[in-house]
Design an enzyme around this catalytic site. Structure first.
Site, PDB file in Angstrom:
ATOM      1  N   ASP A   1     -73.054 -53.456 -20.454  1.00 16.24           N
ATOM      2  CA  ASP A   1     -71.965 -52.987 -19.585  1.00 16.24           C
ATOM      3  C   ASP A   1     -70.638 -52.829 -20.329  1.00 16.24           C
ATOM      4  O   ASP A   1     -69.596 -53.368 -19.900  1.00 16.24           O
ATOM      5  CB  ASP A   1     -71.764 -53.977 -18.418  1.00 16.24           C
ATOM      6  CG  ASP A   1     -73.036 -54.271 -17.647  1.00 16.24           C
ATOM      7  OD1 ASP A   1     -73.880 -53.375 -17.548  1.00 16.24           O
ATOM      8  OD2 ASP A   1     -73.173 -55.406 -17.151  1.00 16.24           O
TER       9      ASP A   1
ATOM     10  N   GLU B   1     -74.305 -47.194  -9.482  1.00 14.34           N
ATOM     11  CA  GLU B   1     -73.423 -48.280  -9.943  1.00 14.34           C
ATOM     12  C   GLU B   1     -72.690 -47.839 -11.196  1.00 14.34           C
ATOM     13  O   GLU B   1     -72.873 -46.743 -11.699  1.00 14.34           O
ATOM     14  CB  GLU B   1     -74.234 -49.552 -10.221  1.00 14.34           C
ATOM     15  CG  GLU B   1     -75.235 -49.406 -11.358  1.00 14.34           C
ATOM     16  CD  GLU B   1     -76.123 -50.627 -11.528  1.00 14.34           C
ATOM     17  OE1 GLU B   1     -75.989 -51.616 -10.797  1.00 14.34           O
ATOM     18  OE2 GLU B   1     -76.992 -50.573 -12.431  1.00 14.34           O
TER      19      GLU B   1
END
Ligand code: FUB
Length: 323
Positions: A15, A222
């Site tokens: 991420d 997302e």
């Protein structure tokens, strides 16, 4: 550091939110932990507890792990799962935004501050009022307004917050209904609170119709990211179940945005998550895959590669394992 190779190999990272502060590159990743738990649709396998900030003097230099910058034990409202963070700098203060579950198991967004881009960060005692779900990404626009983008389906709980209240077991969204969009909220000048209730972002198809929930190749899942290129706002995100990184373009920070195409084809591992940053006149995609662990979904590694635009502003689609 070489393109398309793990930035670090001594810990698992994911991420990546990349930024350039004072000419150096800083990467704000999740810190994946090693365990043998099962994967499930709630993302229970992503059991992260702290953040380590990575930095590089330039893209040819080694990548440095600056050690633990924030741990959940120091955050009163957090019970578990410190997922994808982001960081911005305003007036010499660095603001680290992060999602985590509260004591009732609900995801919210927290914020912590430091006078250094690598921390240590001091957390606010409570989560940002009005925040929910996961994956904060903050843009400070050219006029100084700051926008927080966030939201993620399934384990990220966005479906449970459709009404603004938490509903534990919401009805499924029909495939031909408009897909849920990410949320955006302006931040107050203190950068620690929302100035407004979060709004849903609309992502349109080529006919001006909202992308449908069943359009899993294109609908939002997302990992939102916002960057500006030639005066346009580029909202990029993961499609989750179909594993693409895609983007949509708009004329304003809160949209609407029109879907334009794919940035990256699927990587090894279930999740895709990224950021896009300009450095010395070129653009770079920071992303992750699970290659370092041989494909274990929750043991990921952060990489980068150059991203190029066509003359019309569209992004050239990349294949992760081809130069
Ligand atoms: O790393 C945990 C979660 O997986 C992130 O919040 C999502 O974006 C996905 O990468």
């Amino acid at each position: 550091m070489k393109q398309n190779e793990p930035l670090v190999t001594h810990i698992y990272t994911a991420d990546p939110s990349a930024h350039v502060f004072d000419g150096k590159i800083y990467v704000y990743p999740s810190h994946d932990l090693e365990h043998d738990g099962e994967d499930n649709d709630d993302g229970d396998e992503y059991q992260m507890e702290d953040y380590h900030i990575l930095s590089m003097d330039d893209l040819d230099s080694p990548c440095v792990d600056n050690g633990e910058a924030l741990n959940m034990r120091d955050i009163p409202w957090v019970s578990k799962q410190m997922w994808a963070p982001d960081c911005v700098c305003k007036d010499g203060v660095y603001y680290l935004y992060f999602p985590a579950r509260d004591m009732d198991g609900r995801f919210h967004l927290g914020v912590a501050t430091s006078d250094s881009p690598v921390g240590p960060f001091k957390p606010e005692p409570d989560y940002i009022k009005g925040s929910f779900s996961i994956d904060p990404a903050v843009l400070i626009d050219d006029d100084g307004e700051a926008y927080c983008y966030f939201g993620g389906l399934w384990g990220g709980q966005l479906e449970k917050w459709q009404t603004g209240e938490f509903i534990a077991d919401p009805a499924p969204i029909p495939a031909d209904a408009a897909a849920l969009g990410p949320r955006v909220a302006k931040l107050n000048p203190d950068m620690k609170s929302f100035a407004e209730d979060p709004k849903q972002i609309v992502i349109l198809d080529e006919n001006g119709e909202p992308i449908k929930a069943g359009d899993e190749d294109r609908r939002y899942f997302e990992g939102p990211w916002m960057h500006k290129y030639n005066g346009k706002y580029y909202l990029s995100y993961s499609t989750g179940t179909t594993h693409y990184l895609v983007y949509a373009v708009g004329d304003a920070p809160e949209g609407p945005f029109t879907y334009k195409g794919r940035i990256l084809e699927p990587v090894i591992g279930w999740t895709t998550h990224h950021s896009i940053v300009e450095y010395k006149g070129k653009w770079y995609l920071f992303y992750h895959d699970s290659s370092l662990s041989g494909g274990i979904n929750h043991r990921r590694c952060v990489k980068y590669r150059e991203l190029k635009y066509n003359p019309d502003g569209t992004i050239i689609t990349m294949k992760p394992y081809e130069d």
